[in-house]
Motif scaffolding. Structure first.
Motif, PDB file in Angstrom:
ATOM      1  N   ALA A 132     -45.249  -5.505   6.825  1.00 46.68           N
ATOM      2  CA  ALA A 132     -45.504  -5.657   5.618  1.00 46.68           C
ATOM      3  C   ALA A 132     -47.242  -5.810   5.156  1.00 46.68           C
ATOM      4  O   ALA A 132     -47.853  -5.660   4.534  1.00 46.68           O
ATOM      5  CB  ALA A 132     -45.001  -7.008   4.903  1.00 46.68           C
ATOM      6  N   GLY A 133     -47.355  -6.528   6.285  1.00 46.20           N
ATOM      7  CA  GLY A 133     -48.738  -6.205   6.800  1.00 46.20           C
ATOM      8  C   GLY A 133     -50.106  -5.435   6.713  1.00 46.20           C
ATOM      9  O   GLY A 133     -51.097  -5.293   6.553  1.00 46.20           O
ATOM     10  N   VAL A 134     -49.131  -4.101   7.276  1.00 47.27           N
ATOM     11  CA  VAL A 134     -50.306  -2.993   6.829  1.00 47.27           C
ATOM     12  C   VAL A 134     -50.587  -2.678   6.020  1.00 47.27           C
ATOM     13  O   VAL A 134     -49.856  -2.584   4.841  1.00 47.27           O
ATOM     14  CB  VAL A 134     -48.639  -1.499   7.499  1.00 47.27           C
ATOM     15  N   LYS A 135     -52.170  -1.294   5.921  1.00 46.13           N
ATOM     16  CA  LYS A 135     -52.852  -1.172   5.310  1.00 46.13           C
ATOM     17  C   LYS A 135     -52.507   0.213   5.436  1.00 46.13           C
ATOM     18  O   LYS A 135     -53.108   0.907   6.231  1.00 46.13           O
ATOM     19  CB  LYS A 135     -54.284  -1.633   4.912  1.00 46.13           C
ATOM     20  N   LEU A 136     -52.172   1.274   4.234  1.00 45.16           N
ATOM     21  CA  LEU A 136     -52.134   2.417   5.190  1.00 45.16           C
ATOM     22  C   LEU A 136     -53.019   2.924   4.685  1.00 45.16           C
ATOM     23  O   LEU A 136     -53.660   1.961   3.195  1.00 45.16           O
ATOM     24  CB  LEU A 136     -50.969   3.309   4.498  1.00 45.16           C
ATOM     25  N   PRO A 137     -53.898   3.761   4.476  1.00 41.78           N
ATOM     26  CA  PRO A 137     -55.514   4.396   4.139  1.00 41.78           C
ATOM     27  C   PRO A 137     -55.276   5.388   3.106  1.00 41.78           C
ATOM     28  O   PRO A 137     -55.790   5.273   2.248  1.00 41.78           O
ATOM     29  CB  PRO A 137     -55.570   5.974   5.336  1.00 41.78           C
ATOM     30  N   GLY A 138     -53.866   5.444   2.458  1.00 39.02           N
ATOM     31  CA  GLY A 138     -53.800   6.137   1.421  1.00 39.02           C
ATOM     32  C   GLY A 138     -53.316   4.988  -0.055  1.00 39.02           C
ATOM     33  O   GLY A 138     -53.638   4.885  -1.274  1.00 39.02           O
ATOM     34  N   THR A 139     -52.190   4.623   0.686  1.00 36.96           N
ATOM     35  CA  THR A 139     -51.887   3.566  -0.221  1.00 36.96           C
ATOM     36  C   THR A 139     -51.952   2.355  -0.110  1.00 36.96           C
ATOM     37  O   THR A 139     -51.601   1.488  -1.208  1.00 36.96           O
ATOM     38  CB  THR A 139     -49.788   3.966   0.413  1.00 36.96           C
ATOM     39  N   GLY A 140     -52.506   1.932   0.264  1.00 34.64           N
ATOM     40  CA  GLY A 140     -53.462   0.642   0.100  1.00 34.64           C
ATOM     41  C   GLY A 140     -51.964   0.017   0.894  1.00 34.64           C
ATOM     42  O   GLY A 140     -51.306   0.373   1.795  1.00 34.64           O
ATOM     43  N   ALA A 141     -52.590  -1.686   0.920  1.00 35.74           N
ATOM     44  CA  ALA A 141     -51.460  -2.834   1.790  1.00 35.74           C
ATOM     45  C   ALA A 141     -50.545  -2.595   1.036  1.00 35.74           C
ATOM     46  O   ALA A 141     -50.025  -3.129  -0.069  1.00 35.74           O
ATOM     47  CB  ALA A 141     -52.890  -4.245   1.057  1.00 35.74           C
ATOM     48  N   LEU A 142     -49.311  -3.144   1.542  1.00 32.99           N
ATOM     49  CA  LEU A 142     -48.392  -2.185   1.611  1.00 32.99           C
ATOM     50  C   LEU A 142     -46.963  -3.593   0.787  1.00 32.99           C
ATOM     51  O   LEU A 142     -46.930  -3.849  -0.298  1.00 32.99           O
ATOM     52  CB  LEU A 142     -47.098  -2.169   2.476  1.00 32.99           C
ATOM     53  N   GLY A 143     -47.894  -4.946   0.855  1.00 34.15           N
ATOM     54  CA  GLY A 143     -47.491  -6.153   0.374  1.00 34.15           C
ATOM     55  C   GLY A 143     -47.571  -5.736  -1.163  1.00 34.15           C
ATOM     56  O   GLY A 143     -46.737  -6.048  -2.112  1.00 34.15           O
ATOM     57  N   ALA A 144     -48.782  -5.622  -1.699  1.00 39.08           N
ATOM     58  CA  ALA A 144     -49.450  -5.219  -2.873  1.00 39.08           C
ATOM     59  C   ALA A 144     -48.867  -4.345  -3.506  1.00 39.08           C
ATOM     60  O   ALA A 144     -48.464  -3.789  -4.326  1.00 39.08           O
ATOM     61  CB  ALA A 144     -50.507  -5.096  -2.624  1.00 39.08           C
ATOM     62  N   PHE A 145     -48.456  -3.085  -3.069  1.00 45.77           N
ATOM     63  CA  PHE A 145     -47.766  -1.892  -3.642  1.00 45.77           C
ATOM     64  C   PHE A 145     -47.137  -1.790  -4.560  1.00 45.77           C
ATOM     65  O   PHE A 145     -45.890  -1.256  -5.005  1.00 45.77           O
ATOM     66  CB  PHE A 145     -47.901  -1.077  -2.509  1.00 45.77           C
ATOM     67  N   TRP A 146     -45.979  -3.084  -3.329  1.00 44.35           N
ATOM     68  CA  TRP A 146     -44.738  -3.522  -3.670  1.00 44.35           C
ATOM     69  C   TRP A 146     -44.074  -3.915  -5.225  1.00 44.35           C
ATOM     70  O   TRP A 146     -42.699  -3.925  -5.624  1.00 44.35           O
ATOM     71  CB  TRP A 146     -42.991  -3.360  -2.337  1.00 44.35           C
ATOM     72  N   ARG A 147     -45.429  -4.543  -5.027  1.00 46.54           N
ATOM     73  CA  ARG A 147     -44.960  -5.179  -6.218  1.00 46.54           C
ATOM     74  C   ARG A 147     -44.984  -4.842  -7.775  1.00 46.54           C
ATOM     75  O   ARG A 147     -43.411  -4.932  -8.373  1.00 46.54           O
ATOM     76  CB  ARG A 147     -46.628  -6.188  -6.322  1.00 46.54           C
ATOM     77  N   GLY A 148     -45.364  -4.270  -8.150  1.00 43.43           N
ATOM     78  CA  GLY A 148     -45.206  -3.063  -9.185  1.00 43.43           C
ATOM     79  C   GLY A 148     -42.871  -2.571  -9.056  1.00 43.43           C
ATOM     80  O   GLY A 148     -43.203  -2.903 -10.253  1.00 43.43           O
ATOM     81  N   ARG A 167     -37.035 -14.728   2.815  1.00 41.80           N
ATOM     82  CA  ARG A 167     -37.777 -14.022   3.282  1.00 41.80           C
ATOM     83  C   ARG A 167     -39.212 -14.601   3.787  1.00 41.80           C
ATOM     84  O   ARG A 167     -39.129 -16.232   3.812  1.00 41.80           O
ATOM     85  CB  ARG A 167     -38.293 -13.066   1.752  1.00 41.80           C
ATOM     86  N   SER A 168     -39.951 -14.624   4.779  1.00 41.74           N
ATOM     87  CA  SER A 168     -41.114 -14.544   5.338  1.00 41.74           C
ATOM     88  C   SER A 168     -41.595 -14.766   4.383  1.00 41.74           C
ATOM     89  O   SER A 168     -41.982 -13.698   3.811  1.00 41.74           O
ATOM     90  CB  SER A 168     -41.314 -14.435   7.327  1.00 41.74           C
ATOM     91  N   SER A 169     -42.922 -14.854   4.092  1.00 42.08           N
ATOM     92  CA  SER A 169     -44.236 -15.374   3.444  1.00 42.08           C
ATOM     93  C   SER A 169     -44.792 -13.753   3.027  1.00 42.08           C
ATOM     94  O   SER A 169     -45.096 -13.703   2.037  1.00 42.08           O
ATOM     95  CB  SER A 169     -45.278 -15.893   3.871  1.00 42.08           C
ATOM     96  N   ALA A 170     -44.974 -13.112   3.952  1.00 45.04           N
ATOM     97  CA  ALA A 170     -45.657 -11.599   4.382  1.00 45.04           C
ATOM     98  C   ALA A 170     -44.624 -10.840   3.285  1.00 45.04           C
ATOM     99  O   ALA A 170     -44.973 -10.185   2.492  1.00 45.04           O
ATOM    100  CB  ALA A 170     -45.409 -10.758   5.374  1.00 45.04           C
ATOM    101  N   TYR A 171     -43.085 -10.886   3.417  1.00 47.05           N
ATOM    102  CA  TYR A 171     -42.567 -10.470   2.281  1.00 47.05           C
ATOM    103  C   TYR A 171     -41.610 -10.899   1.435  1.00 47.05           C
ATOM    104  O   TYR A 171     -41.442 -10.482   0.041  1.00 47.05           O
ATOM    105  CB  TYR A 171     -40.735  -9.729   3.178  1.00 47.05           C
ATOM    106  N   ALA A 172     -42.290 -12.418   1.313  1.00 47.59           N
ATOM    107  CA  ALA A 172     -42.027 -12.709  -0.417  1.00 47.59           C
ATOM    108  C   ALA A 172     -43.390 -12.619  -1.030  1.00 47.59           C
ATOM    109  O   ALA A 172     -42.273 -12.512  -2.110  1.00 47.59           O
ATOM    110  CB  ALA A 172     -42.560 -14.576   0.038  1.00 47.59           C
ATOM    111  N   GLY A 173     -44.582 -12.074  -0.490  1.00 52.53           N
ATOM    112  CA  GLY A 173     -44.802 -12.128  -1.558  1.00 52.53           C
ATOM    113  C   GLY A 173     -44.715 -10.279  -2.391  1.00 52.53           C
ATOM    114  O   GLY A 173     -45.800  -9.538  -3.101  1.00 52.53           O
ATOM    115  N   MET A 174     -43.776  -9.744  -1.751  1.00 50.56           N
ATOM    116  CA  MET A 174     -43.503  -7.531  -2.684  1.00 50.56           C
ATOM    117  C   MET A 174     -43.139  -8.381  -3.828  1.00 50.56           C
ATOM    118  O   MET A 174     -43.013  -7.549  -4.212  1.00 50.56           O
ATOM    119  CB  MET A 174     -42.871  -7.283  -1.208  1.00 50.56           C
ATOM    120  N   TRP A 175     -42.399  -9.128  -3.886  1.00 51.85           N
ATOM    121  CA  TRP A 175     -41.969  -9.462  -4.952  1.00 51.85           C
ATOM    122  C   TRP A 175     -41.580 -11.077  -5.487  1.00 51.85           C
ATOM    123  O   TRP A 175     -40.520 -11.863  -4.388  1.00 51.85           O
ATOM    124  CB  TRP A 175     -40.060  -9.378  -5.639  1.00 51.85           C
TER     125      TRP A 175
END
Length: 262
Positions: A132-148, A167-175
């Motif tokens: 979840a801490g990865v930032k893909l070049p196109g999609t961006g930060a995955l933690g933020a990407f999944w919130r919507g 969940r651990s903190s990185a994955y709790a940030g997804m929702w």
């Protein structure tokens, strides 16, 4: 009751199972987002191994993980409950649950994932490497990407019952549950209690935390308990033999489980 679990960094390899079918996964409303992340991850890992290693934070000794990601669309799949390994899943021991508890697990457990958003433990997925801490070049930060996408799908999946968020903190940030749903969402912190020179000392220890959470989920599944509120969950865990603090007052949703040994 809906139980939210983190994934494990270590994952079992696929077997001879059929390849990935996004349409077969739970929470089909997440499929457009899943396709977006999957497409970029596969393309990145096929095009440039060194760049992919840098983006994914993969060291020299794990370069084979890049090749694994490049084959995700054709790789064999297994149930997610078999793919995810590690301390929590070892303690949960999904394969040895009773038949009734396995049915409850299939209905109530969701594993959060930087690639899939969230999957049920019986959903068939390939082994992969993406955090979840990865930032893909196109999609961006995955933690933020999944919130919507998660916000549009997860509240309905939670229904009207308790949400147990492990969940651990990185994955709790997804929702993060909001409003009335947040009020019936419980979190659990595991504290190790030790006597040091006759004085009790408490600390959070990762291994205790993960193993105890796995055992808690297992005990709840086997018991068939269905607490509706964080306070009721605290009472259920006490009945199951756990030392629990919290469940009432302004911090009723945050429970502490105190353990002395693993």
């Amino acid at each position: 009751m809906l139980v939210l679990l983190p994934p494990s960094e270590g994952k079992a390899e696929g077997s001879r199972g059929r390849p990935l079918d996004l349409g077969s996964l739970s929470l089909p409303g997440l499929n457009p987002a899943r396709e977006t992340v999957l497409e970029e991850l596969v393309a990145l890992c096929r095009a440039d191994e060194e760049k992919a290693r840098g983006v994914l934070g993969i060291g020299e000794g794990l370069r084979g993980e890049v090749a694994k990601n490049a084959r995700l669309r054709t790789a064999p799949t297994r149930p997610a409950g078999e793919i995810y390994t590690g301390v929590l899943y070892d303690a949960l021991e999904l394969a040895t649950l009773s038949t009734a508890a396995k049915r409850r697990a299939a209905r109530s457990l969701l594993v959060f994932s930087a690639l899939w958003g969230a999957v049920g433990v019986t959903d068939r997925i390939p082994s992969y490497r993406l955090s979840a801490g990865v930032k893909l070049p196109g999609t961006g930060a995955l933690g933020a990407f999944w919130r919507g996408p998660a916000e549009s799908v997860l509240p309905e999946a939670a229904g009207g019952g308790l949400v147990l968020d492990l969940r651990s903190s990185a994955y709790a940030g997804m929702w993060r549950p909001k409003g009335e749903l947040a009020r019936r969402t419980a979190t659990v912190r595991v504290l190790q209690s030790r006597l040091v020179d006759g004085v009790e000392k408490r600390s959070v220890v990762s291994h205790f935390n993960k193993a105890t959470k796995g055992r808690i989920v297992r005990a709840l599944l086997e018991s068939g308990a269905a607490p509706k509120t964080p306070a009721a969950l605290a009472g259920t865990l006490r009945e199951l033999g756990y030392t629990v603090e919290g469940g009432e007052g302004p911090d009723a949703r945050a429970l502490d489980v105190v353990v002395t040994e693993l």
